[in-house]
Design a protein around this motif. Structure first.
Motif, short mmCIF file in Angstrom:
data_model
loop_
_atom_site.label_atom_id
_atom_site.label_comp_id
_atom_site.label_asym_id
_atom_site.label_seq_id
_atom_site.Cartn_x
_atom_site.Cartn_y
_atom_site.Cartn_z
N THR A 39 0.85 -1.18 0.00
CA THR A 39 0.00 0.00 0.00
C THR A 39 0.89 1.24 0.00
O THR A 39 1.79 1.36 0.84
CB THR A 39 -0.93 0.04 1.22
N ASN B 191 -13.17 5.78 -5.13
CA ASN B 191 -12.48 4.49 -4.98
C ASN B 191 -12.56 3.69 -6.27
O ASN B 191 -13.57 3.72 -6.98
CB ASN B 191 -13.11 3.65 -3.87
N ALA C 75 -7.67 1.54 -5.11
CA ALA C 75 -7.09 2.88 -5.13
C ALA C 75 -8.12 3.85 -4.58
O ALA C 75 -9.26 3.87 -5.04
CB ALA C 75 -6.69 3.28 -6.54
N VAL D 156 -3.55 9.94 -1.95
CA VAL D 156 -3.81 8.67 -2.62
C VAL D 156 -3.44 7.52 -1.68
O VAL D 156 -2.37 7.54 -1.06
CB VAL D 156 -2.98 8.55 -3.92
N TYR E 148 -3.07 3.56 -2.35
CA TYR E 148 -3.08 2.57 -3.44
C TYR E 148 -2.61 1.24 -2.90
O TYR E 148 -1.43 1.08 -2.55
CB TYR E 148 -2.17 3.04 -4.58
N ASN F 66 -2.20 -2.94 -3.45
CA ASN F 66 -2.12 -3.92 -4.52
C ASN F 66 -1.51 -5.23 -4.01
O ASN F 66 -0.53 -5.21 -3.26
CB ASN F 66 -1.27 -3.37 -5.67
N VAL G 114 2.26 4.63 -8.66
CA VAL G 114 1.52 5.68 -7.96
C VAL G 114 2.08 7.05 -8.31
O VAL G 114 1.32 8.00 -8.58
CB VAL G 114 1.56 5.44 -6.44
#
Length: 222
Positions: free
Chosen positions: A56, A131, A149, A164, A166, A168, A192
């Motif tokens: 993240t 989102n 995200a 932000v 993010y 994944n 990002v």
């Protein structure tokens, strides 16, 4: 009395339904200070049986939540600015706020290029928070790919923009994946940064194009 109690319960339920977690709440004071210095904050979560951690990234940019969401959801231009994304196209529109996207990406050497499809879901929680979440539909070899995200309004005494968050997680099906963890994390960090940089570029140099993307985004939520 019963009528009043019922109304209180209903209002409480409605209030609960429309609350959402803030990106900032996921950060410690020290981490938030790093964000305020313009730096990235990285959270890594190791998961049992998975060679790469859930990554993240938190970072702020001098754009609005709507602007960066509009750029990020313009799928067709992603290969132009996203590192390691070779191809990207919408293959199936399920709803204005849900679609499947085909990708071809360059994975860290010695892994070969990977083709996969994810299903994206787009949500406008409010004008201050958007989102995007995704789940894997199919892939050449990737076993799992999920993420989210969040683009949230972020204002301080000397900053007015977006933060932000993010997240994944990718689980490749390869015995070479473990030693490549550092490269995989680096790619998420670069991604990002690239999303924010592209939005800033469009805002400064191509405002008409950005306004067009914003119009398309607004159509999604009508």
């Amino acid at each position: 009395m019963k009528s009043i109690l019922f109304r209180v319960l209903v209002l409480s339920f409605i209030s609960f339904q429309f609350t959402y977690a803030s990106v900032v709440d996921e950060l410690s004071p020290a981490e938030l200070e790093r964000v305020n210095q313009g730096k990235q904050v990285v959270h890594l979560k190791d998961l049992s049986g998975k060679p790469w951690p859930e990554v993240t990234i938190y970072q702020r940019f001098l754009v609005s939540p709507e602007e960066i969401m509009a750029v990020f959801t313009d799928i067709e231009i992603q290969p132009e600015y996203m590192p390691n994304v070779l191809k990207a196209s919408v293959s199936k529109r399920i709803h204005k706020t849900k679609e499947q996207v085909d990708y071809q990406v360059d994975l860290p050497f010695p892994l070969s290029d990977e083709s996969y499809t994810v299903e994206n879901t787009y949500v406008r929680e409010s004008n201050d928070l958007y989102n995007v979440s995704w789940t894997l539909v199919r892939a050449d070899s990737t076993r799992e790919a999920t993420g989210k995200a969040s683009f949230e309004k972020y204002h301080t005494s000397n900053f007015a923009g977006v933060i932000v968050g993010y997240r994944n997680l990718v689980v490749p099906d390869s015995s070479f994946a473990g030693p490549l963890k550092g490269q995989a994390i680096k790619q998420v960090k670069e991604l990002v940064q690239a999303i924010g940089d592209q939005t800033l570029l469009e805002k400064k140099e191509f405002p008409d194009f950005l306004n067009h993307q914003i119009s398309l985004l607004r159509e999604r939520f009508k």
